[in-house]
Design a protein around this motif. Structure first.
Motif, mmCIF file in Angstrom:
data_model
loop_
_atom_site.group_PDB
_atom_site.id
_atom_site.type_symbol
_atom_site.label_atom_id
_atom_site.label_comp_id
_atom_site.label_asym_id
_atom_site.label_seq_id
_atom_site.Cartn_x
_atom_site.Cartn_y
_atom_site.Cartn_z
ATOM 1 N N LYS A 656 -2.626 -13.123 0.698
ATOM 2 C CA LYS A 656 -1.691 -13.142 -0.537
ATOM 3 C C LYS A 656 -1.793 -11.398 -0.991
ATOM 4 C CE LYS A 656 -1.761 -17.307 -2.817
ATOM 5 N NZ LYS A 656 -2.245 -18.107 -3.646
ATOM 6 N N ASP A 657 -2.866 -10.865 -1.020
ATOM 7 C CA ASP A 657 -3.089 -9.382 -1.250
ATOM 8 C C ASP A 657 -1.980 -8.484 -0.214
ATOM 9 O OD1 ASP A 657 -4.780 -10.190 -3.129
ATOM 10 O OD2 ASP A 657 -6.579 -9.759 -2.035
ATOM 11 N N LYS A 658 -2.448 -9.207 0.992
ATOM 12 C CA LYS A 658 -1.766 -8.137 1.871
ATOM 13 C C LYS A 658 -0.179 -8.166 1.913
ATOM 14 C CE LYS A 658 -5.308 -8.213 5.549
ATOM 15 N NZ LYS A 658 -5.746 -8.819 6.817
ATOM 16 N N PHE A 659 0.199 -9.704 1.521
ATOM 17 C CA PHE A 659 1.690 -9.759 1.492
ATOM 18 C C PHE A 659 1.937 -8.965 0.190
ATOM 19 C CE2 PHE A 659 4.936 -11.985 -0.669
ATOM 20 C CZ PHE A 659 5.881 -12.075 0.104
ATOM 21 N N ILE A 660 1.470 -8.917 -0.846
ATOM 22 C CA ILE A 660 1.891 -8.222 -1.952
ATOM 23 C C ILE A 660 2.047 -6.858 -1.734
ATOM 24 C CG2 ILE A 660 0.056 -7.767 -3.516
ATOM 25 C CD1 ILE A 660 3.270 -9.158 -4.783
ATOM 26 N N LEU A 661 1.064 -6.459 -1.145
ATOM 27 C CA LEU A 661 1.008 -4.731 -0.419
ATOM 28 C C LEU A 661 2.136 -4.517 0.396
ATOM 29 C CD1 LEU A 661 -2.651 -4.062 -0.242
ATOM 30 C CD2 LEU A 661 -1.264 -2.886 -2.066
ATOM 31 N N SER A 662 2.372 -5.351 1.199
ATOM 32 C CA SER A 662 3.714 -5.316 2.130
ATOM 33 C C SER A 662 4.974 -5.192 1.314
ATOM 34 C CB SER A 662 3.609 -6.602 3.236
ATOM 35 O OG SER A 662 4.707 -6.441 3.816
ATOM 36 N N LYS A 663 5.039 -6.036 0.623
ATOM 37 C CA LYS A 663 6.252 -6.212 -0.449
ATOM 38 C C LYS A 663 6.049 -4.890 -1.170
ATOM 39 C CE LYS A 663 9.458 -8.844 -1.908
ATOM 40 N NZ LYS A 663 10.579 -9.387 -1.232
ATOM 41 N N MET A 664 5.218 -4.440 -1.750
ATOM 42 C CA MET A 664 5.205 -2.921 -2.483
ATOM 43 C C MET A 664 5.759 -1.880 -1.386
ATOM 44 S SD MET A 664 1.925 -0.816 -4.027
ATOM 45 C CE MET A 664 1.513 -0.104 -2.491
ATOM 46 N N HIS A 665 5.324 -1.754 -0.372
ATOM 47 C CA HIS A 665 5.501 -0.869 0.565
ATOM 48 C C HIS A 665 7.025 -1.127 0.849
ATOM 49 C CE1 HIS A 665 1.753 1.364 1.155
ATOM 50 N NE2 HIS A 665 1.151 0.398 1.302
ATOM 51 N N SER A 666 7.441 -2.239 1.211
ATOM 52 C CA SER A 666 8.812 -2.226 1.584
ATOM 53 C C SER A 666 9.715 -2.135 0.311
ATOM 54 C CB SER A 666 8.991 -3.775 2.233
ATOM 55 O OG SER A 666 9.015 -4.713 1.201
ATOM 56 N N THR A 667 9.388 -2.322 -0.895
ATOM 57 C CA THR A 667 10.108 -1.956 -1.820
ATOM 58 C C THR A 667 10.227 -0.292 -2.243
ATOM 59 O OG1 THR A 667 9.460 -3.960 -3.076
ATOM 60 C CG2 THR A 667 10.518 -2.324 -4.286
ATOM 61 N N ILE A 668 9.284 0.098 -1.806
ATOM 62 C CA ILE A 668 9.059 1.627 -2.218
ATOM 63 C C ILE A 668 10.095 2.230 -1.079
ATOM 64 C CG2 ILE A 668 7.879 4.014 -1.867
ATOM 65 C CD1 ILE A 668 5.543 2.374 -3.038
ATOM 66 N N LYS A 669 10.074 1.687 0.023
ATOM 67 C CA LYS A 669 10.997 2.317 1.360
ATOM 68 C C LYS A 669 12.603 1.896 1.058
ATOM 69 C CE LYS A 669 11.701 1.505 6.178
ATOM 70 N NZ LYS A 669 12.845 0.702 6.355
ATOM 71 N N ASN A 670 12.698 0.813 0.335
ATOM 72 C CA ASN A 670 13.997 0.305 0.067
ATOM 73 C C ASN A 670 14.672 0.994 -0.852
ATOM 74 O OD1 ASN A 670 14.877 -1.464 2.090
ATOM 75 N ND2 ASN A 670 13.466 -3.062 1.371
ATOM 76 N N VAL A 671 13.956 1.285 -2.129
ATOM 77 C CA VAL A 671 14.446 1.819 -3.165
ATOM 78 C C VAL A 671 14.708 3.516 -2.735
ATOM 79 C CG1 VAL A 671 13.653 2.582 -5.319
ATOM 80 C CG2 VAL A 671 13.113 0.194 -4.748
ATOM 81 N N THR A 672 13.784 3.828 -2.114
ATOM 82 C CA THR A 672 14.110 5.361 -1.992
ATOM 83 C C THR A 672 15.129 5.552 -1.050
ATOM 84 O OG1 THR A 672 11.560 5.587 -1.825
ATOM 85 C CG2 THR A 672 12.668 7.502 -0.776
ATOM 86 N N GLU A 673 15.574 4.700 -0.046
ATOM 87 C CA GLU A 673 16.556 4.803 0.847
ATOM 88 C C GLU A 673 17.861 4.800 0.028
ATOM 89 O OE1 GLU A 673 14.083 3.619 4.856
ATOM 90 O OE2 GLU A 673 15.782 2.243 4.192
#
Length: 896
Positions: A656-673
């Motif tokens: 679950k931790d890994k998942f939410i961190l993955s979500k965090m990174h992908s969110t940063i990526k998507n928001v930035t782009e």
RNA sequence: GCGGGAGUGCCGGAGUGGCCAAACGGGACAGGCUUAGGACCUGUUAGCUUAGUGCUUACGCAGGUUCGAAUCCUGUCUCCCGCACCA
């Protein structure tokens, strides 16, 4: 509910106290110049403004956080008619009226929390600004880019002033929509046509401008190649030149028409019996308003003037007409008439019973003039054209042009629709044109040291005529040359002059020796991102480009183009119509921000639509944005004791931790782009998803949650800066959120499959892991997973964890075929050839729909041979038992 | 007429060959929490069904390419915007 207004005020005050948005040139840092079209200071902001600034501020904040040295200034387009109208109506001083409005509008802008560098504020109506308009004017005058000429001008009666061509829309005034009349006056012009070609050519450099803006400018400049053909008037030595883009039709000319303003007409008819009727015709035509002339399907009218010209290519004598459809402003004011191949000429010829001579005919059949009901304008073969007969007309254009040049009867030229920019306005509230009329010396420029020519205070606003003329002190001056009595020019400049270079002024707003400091502008210019309405696609954006080039040629700057990127925002509409007082669908931004706070208003307006599209205003949507902000506020504050800012221990992370961190990174990526591509609405959508995921994140790892919360707060800053700052301080983090580094993401931490899987499982509520868990409990000997569709491999891939990032289906199948998984593939025919022969374990039975089975049969035989597999095909409908056995489902398990 | 752009679920609006019955939000419905709620939370929201995966029909309309199309191609209809007698 949280008091967002209080929060907003608190942070606005802190930002201002610390002056955190002030910038200086810094050669060590990469600059970013973010600019919105400066507003006209009416007393209140409307939704369009809110949208404009929300877009710009989001970008400015984003770039700032990314480490750019961001200049983000604001100023006011302060000259213009409304101030003068207020003076006439309410007897207020235009200056006071304007400055009061600026105060009001500035206060509103501040309450919205935009990160402007207010120390750079400019307004075009103050002396230290308009002085430089005058300075530039004088420079232009020296370079002959400013000149005075007698011209037929567009005159708006209700505004009592002249309009530029660009300001006439459908024969009406762009501002008051009154009909525009024609008037002959001596006026000041800027020679924008000098730059026509460069303005056109450089559109190519503007890679990041919307296509439609470029197309509009291209059409406006209207370059066309053609030939100037000289016709000799019969029995005289006079030459008339005409312009044509179709020299291939030269043998089909049967008449010549003059525009009614053509000066040669008068000479030709003088003293003849044609004089009176022709003059009558000319007067009648001129009287007709612009509107009438601009309306659709106008009948073409003309009159024979009793003279003939000689067609130089065949020595034919052809009649001359004066006609209303010829325009003096374009080409030479004289047009050769080719009825067979030009629709307007065709109509004209039909009306006046002129002959129609076909000179281009389609390849398929022979065109007969007597059967024609419209002009033939397509490609074809030349006929009746002497030695050019039989030639394709496109080739003939080139050949005939060359030939005419050789024979000295014509010359290849280029024509533009663009005309010079008429800048004279007979108004008070504008920059005085720094010129003096002396009866002995003529027109004399005001010496540079006498600038600025200040606007006088003692004027009368009566509503009639130019108020400046009522100021004796202003008008009566000594000639700078001979010191004799002289009269000051009372025309003021079009306000578009002010806005043609204000973006340079921001670079050094206090510069006293020049319009702007060369060094500072060399650092900041060009503007990296310009944002404004599409309505300026031609007017302002073309003028600004022209000025930039002219200033460059004056040695003031090195840039060719002022705006590298342009974003034209869509309109804000409500109930399907543009917000307007007359329709009564206006929503006041102040009302929204007062009720919900600045962040809510900004968030909604950014989220509701793609920036360049129209935005349908929706009160309920605003409420949604408000709820979202509340949710975020509570997410952080309700969990504040579950948040740790320590870094987490990698080994101790669970799924679950890994998942939410993955979500965090992908969110940063998507928001930035998405921000980089101006897709703010999608960026916000991604943040919303992230918030939803965070809310579902139970048994929190405090450090993981802390990192997520921190980054969430930073991601929000460009859109909702106040709540971002508030949460930043709630998290006990130091400094301003607005000045933090933009979060970075680690690609390797993003587990797309997990996220996609998570989504799917969320939706189906059927966790594929739980299927496996179930199977484990039952301790089967063998697990068979049946997969119906190719994409489902990704599921299995994840489960097995034994495949890399390959997307090659054949590769995946091969891998699985080796394992203890059996696979069903419906679309087997294309995949089969890609499979590797050995060790392939494929399903024994294939099930499909009848159609598919038919299609499969052929390839299956090959497949069987090639792989030695024993397979049969079953129709799922007719042989249900077998089908069920083979394919119980998309993803299912068979436990033995 | 010329030029630009758009047609997606109840709505706004994503999505440009396969994790798409379609992000995100709004609305509606059901349930929970509550004295109550326009506040919050959970679920449902194309149709038919199932224990469950499923099937059918869908991205303006009609064809085509492909194992596979909202996405590519052709035609067609509708709408919006800009210029408009520019020779």
């Amino acid at each position: 509910m949280v008091d967002f207004n209080k929060i907003a005020k608190k942070w606005q005050k802190k930002w201002e106290e610390k002056g955190i948005f002030k910038v200086k040139e810094d050669s060590k840092k990469k600059k970013f110049y973010c600019l919105e079209m400066y507003p006209y200071p009416s007393s209140t902001l409307h939704m369009g403004h809110l949208r404009n600034y929300s877009l710009g501020d989001a970008l400015a904040r984003f770039k700032r956080m990314q480490g750019f040295n961001v200049m983000y200034p604001m100023g006011y387009d302060a000259f213009g008619l409304p101030a003068e109208n207020a003076a006439i109506k309410h007897k207020v001083d235009p200056e006071k009226w304007t400055l009061d409005n600026i105060d009001k509008i500035k206060e509103q802008q501040k309450s919205l929390g935009f990160s402007y560098d207010w120390s750079r504020q400019i307004q075009s109506c103050t002396e230290d600004y308009y002085k430089w308009n005058q300075w530039i004017f004088l420079k232009f005058y020296e370079k002959k880019l400013a000149y005075r000429k007698n011209a037929v001008v567009n005159w708006c009666n209700s505004c009592g002033t002249v309009l530029a061509n660009e300001q006439v829309i459908d024969g009406k005034c762009w501002r008051c929509h009154d009909d525009v009349a024609e008037k002959e006056l001596e006026q000041w012009f800027f020679k924008i046509t000098e730059y026509a070609d460069e303005l056109l050519r450089d559109l190519e450099k503007l890679k990041h401008w919307p296509k439609r803006v470029k197309v509009m400018q291209e059409n406006w400049i209207g370059k066309s190649h053609g030939v100037e053909v000289n016709f000799k008037i019969k029995d005289t030595k006079k030459i008339i030149s005409t312009f044509t883009t179709r020299p291939d039709t030269i043998f089909g000319v049967i008449a010549l028409v003059f525009a009614v303003e053509h000066p040669m007409v008068f000479e030709l008819i003088k003293g003849t019996k044609y004089e009176k009727p022709v003059l009558d015709f000319i007067t009648k035509t001129k009287k007709r308003s612009m509107k009438e002339r601009a309306s659709e399907e106008v009948e073409k009218n003309g009159i024979f003037i009793g003279k003939y010209v000689v067609n130089p290519v065949n020595n034919e004598e052809i009649p001359i007409f004066v006609a209303d459809y010829a325009l003096m402003e374009y080409g030479t004011g004289a047009v050769m008439v080719v009825p067979a191949h030009d629709q307007r000429d065709f109509e004209f010829a039909k009306k006046y019973k002129l002959p129609i001579r076909v000179v281009i005919t389609p390849k398929q059949y022979e065109l007969k003039s007597e059967k024609m009901n419209r002009a033939y304008v397509e490609e074809g073969i030349l006929v009746n054209s002497d030695k050019f007969n039989g030639m394709n007309n496109l080739d003939a254009i080139e050949k005939i042009s060359k030939w005419m040049e050789k024979e000295k009867i014509g010359k290849r030229t280029v024509q533009y629709k663009l005309r010079d920019w008429l800048i004279s306005r007979q108004r008070y509230w504008g920059t005085p044109i720094p010129m003096i009329h002396c009866s002995t010396c003529g027109i004399v420029p005001v010496p540079y040291e006498n600038l600025p020519v200040k606007l006088p205070k003692n004027v009368k606003f009566t509503g009639a005529g130019n108020p400046l003329e009522t100021s004796e002190k202003f008008v009566n001056v000594k000639c700078p040359k001979c010191a004799g009595k002289a009269r000051r020019e009372t025309d003021t400049m079009d306000t578009f002059v002010d806005s043609s270079w204000y973006f340079f002024r921001y670079c050094s707003p206090n510069e006293a020796k020049l319009p702007f400091d060369k060094k500072a502008s060399a650092y900041w210019m060009p503007v990296d991102q310009y944002i404004g309405g599409i309505e300026h696609a031609i007017l302002h954006l073309l003028y600004a480009r022209f000025f930039t080039k002219a200033l460059r040629d004056l040695g003031l700057t090195n840039v060719d183009e002022p705006f590298s990127r342009l974003m034209t925002q869509g309109m804000v509409i409500k109930d399907g119509a543009k917000m307007s007082k007359s329709i009564g669908n206006v929503v006041d931004p102040a009302e929204i921000t007062g009720k919900y706070g600045a962040d809510t208003g900004r968030l909604f307006i950014l989220f509701a639509a793609m920036p360049e599209k129209e935005l349908e205003w929706n009160d309920k949507g605003v409420n949604g944005a408000y709820r979202f902000l509340n949710r975020i506020y509570n997410l952080v504050n309700d969990n504040i004791k579950d948040i740790s800012l320590d870094s987490y221990v990698k080994d101790k992370l669970n799924e679950k931790d890994k998942f939410i961190l993955s979500k965090m990174h992908s969110t940063i990526k998507n928001v930035t782009e998405n921000i980089e591509n101006f897709k703010y609405n999608l960026a916000i959508g991604k943040i919303m998803e992230f918030v939803n995921a965070l809310q579902k994140y139970n048994d929190k790892n405090k450090a993981v949650f802390g990192e997520c919360a921190k980054n969430l707060v930073l991601l929000l800053n460009p859109f909702t800066p106040h709540i971002s700052e508030e949460l930043w301080s709630d998290l006990k983090l130091k400094g301003f959120a607005s000045l933090q580094k933009w979060p970075s993401y680690d690609k390797s931490k993003i587990d797309e499959e997990a996220e996609a899987l998570e989504d799917n499982l969320e939706r189906t509520k059927k966790d594929i892991y739980s299927v496996i868990e179930l199977a484990k409990i039952k301790k089967p000997n063998k697990i068979i997973i049946f997969v119906a569709e190719a994409w489902k491999f990704d599921f299995i891939r994840r489960l097995k964890g034994e495949l890399g990032k390959t997307r090659n289906l054949g590769e995946i199948i091969k891998k699985f075929a080796k394992s203890d998984l059996s696979i069903y593939i419906r679309e087997i025919s294309k995949i089969a050839p890609k499979l590797v022969k050995d060790e392939t374990k494929l399903p024994k039975v294939i099930v499909g729909r009848k159609k598919e089975i038919e299609a499969l049969k052929g390839s299956l035989d090959n497949f069987k041979q090639e792989f030695g597999c024993d397979m049969e095909i079953v129709d799922g409908k007719s042989d249900e038992q077998k089908a069920k056995q083979a394919m119980p489902g998309k993803v299912a398990i068979l436990i033995e």
